[in-house]
Design a protein around this motif. Sequence first.
Motif, short mmCIF file in Angstrom:
data_model
loop_
_atom_site.label_atom_id
_atom_site.label_comp_id
_atom_site.label_asym_id
_atom_site.label_seq_id
_atom_site.Cartn_x
_atom_site.Cartn_y
_atom_site.Cartn_z
N ALA A 50 0.83 -1.21 0.00
CA ALA A 50 0.00 0.00 0.00
C ALA A 50 0.86 1.25 0.00
O ALA A 50 0.54 2.24 -0.69
N ASP A 51 1.95 1.21 0.75
CA ASP A 51 2.85 2.37 0.77
C ASP A 51 3.47 2.60 -0.61
O ASP A 51 3.56 3.73 -1.06
N TRP A 52 3.90 1.54 -1.28
CA TRP A 52 4.51 1.71 -2.60
C TRP A 52 3.49 2.15 -3.64
O TRP A 52 3.76 3.01 -4.46
N TRP A 53 2.32 1.54 -3.62
CA TRP A 53 1.32 1.80 -4.66
C TRP A 53 0.57 3.11 -4.47
O TRP A 53 0.18 3.74 -5.44
N PHE A 54 0.33 3.50 -3.22
CA PHE A 54 -0.52 4.67 -2.98
C PHE A 54 0.19 5.82 -2.27
O PHE A 54 0.11 6.96 -2.71
N VAL A 86 5.07 23.73 4.52
CA VAL A 86 6.27 23.06 3.99
C VAL A 86 7.08 22.45 5.14
O VAL A 86 7.52 21.30 5.04
N VAL A 87 7.24 23.19 6.22
CA VAL A 87 7.99 22.67 7.37
C VAL A 87 7.31 21.42 7.93
O VAL A 87 7.97 20.40 8.18
N LEU A 88 6.00 21.48 8.10
CA LEU A 88 5.27 20.32 8.62
C LEU A 88 5.34 19.14 7.65
O LEU A 88 5.46 17.98 8.08
N TYR A 89 5.30 19.42 6.36
CA TYR A 89 5.39 18.35 5.36
C TYR A 89 6.76 17.67 5.43
O TYR A 89 6.87 16.45 5.38
N LEU A 90 7.80 18.47 5.56
CA LEU A 90 9.15 17.91 5.66
C LEU A 90 9.32 17.11 6.95
O LEU A 90 9.92 16.02 6.94
N LEU A 91 8.80 17.61 8.05
CA LEU A 91 8.88 16.87 9.32
C LEU A 91 8.09 15.57 9.24
O LEU A 91 8.55 14.53 9.73
N TRP A 96 8.11 9.57 8.06
CA TRP A 96 7.65 8.52 7.15
C TRP A 96 8.80 7.67 6.62
O TRP A 96 8.66 6.45 6.49
N LEU A 97 9.93 8.28 6.31
CA LEU A 97 11.04 7.51 5.72
C LEU A 97 11.50 6.36 6.61
O LEU A 97 11.62 5.23 6.13
N PRO A 98 11.74 6.58 7.91
CA PRO A 98 12.11 5.42 8.74
C PRO A 98 10.95 4.43 8.91
O PRO A 98 11.17 3.23 9.07
N VAL A 99 9.72 4.92 8.83
CA VAL A 99 8.55 4.03 8.90
C VAL A 99 8.59 3.04 7.74
O VAL A 99 8.32 1.85 7.92
N LEU A 134 6.38 6.80 15.53
CA LEU A 134 6.75 7.72 14.45
C LEU A 134 5.50 8.22 13.72
O LEU A 134 5.50 9.31 13.14
N GLY A 135 4.45 7.43 13.76
CA GLY A 135 3.19 7.84 13.12
C GLY A 135 2.47 8.94 13.86
O GLY A 135 1.69 9.69 13.26
N VAL A 136 2.70 9.08 15.15
CA VAL A 136 2.00 10.10 15.95
C VAL A 136 2.34 11.51 15.46
O VAL A 136 1.43 12.28 15.13
N PRO A 137 3.61 11.90 15.39
CA PRO A 137 3.89 13.25 14.88
C PRO A 137 3.50 13.42 13.41
O PRO A 137 3.08 14.50 13.00
#
Length: 157
Positions: A50-54, A86-91, A96-99, A134-137
């Motif tokens: 799901a992560d790869w496809w969506f 933009v700041v929130l998107y980057l954070l 997400w990357l380590p997730v 990591l999903g909480v923030p």
Amino acid sequence: MMYLTLKLIHILSAIVLFGLGSGTVFYKVMADKSGDHATIAVTSRHVVLADWWFTTPTVIIQPLTGILLADQLSASFGDGWLWWSVVLYLLTGLCWLPVVVLQIRMRDIAAESLAQGRALPSIYHYYSRIWLWLGVPAFFGMIGITTLMIFHNSLWS
């Protein structure tokens, strides 16, 4: 017409991004809580797919359409709402990357231990806790971004 088309794509992409993220958390947590090793392995595999496809396409679509929409609105990154978005998107992306890495590891651990007829090792549960926290923030980051997108004129006028 271009503005409305971009806005539609941006909104639909945000819905998929947020909805899928919430859904995968629900299904993975429920699978883990079930204790059923086969369910955990299948769900872990599906979460990665799901992560790869969506999620990955929406992670790309969001900033592209966002930049084009900001241009259509003559907004600049000096505008407080856009800068904070933009700041929130980057954070959120930094969460997400380590997730993604953890999801792949958990998928592999669950599949391997199932194939070998062994119980899930404690490292799986450790990764799962980190994944969840990591999903909480990231969740609240997405809420913040959505709030800024909707109320930007009210907040900065």
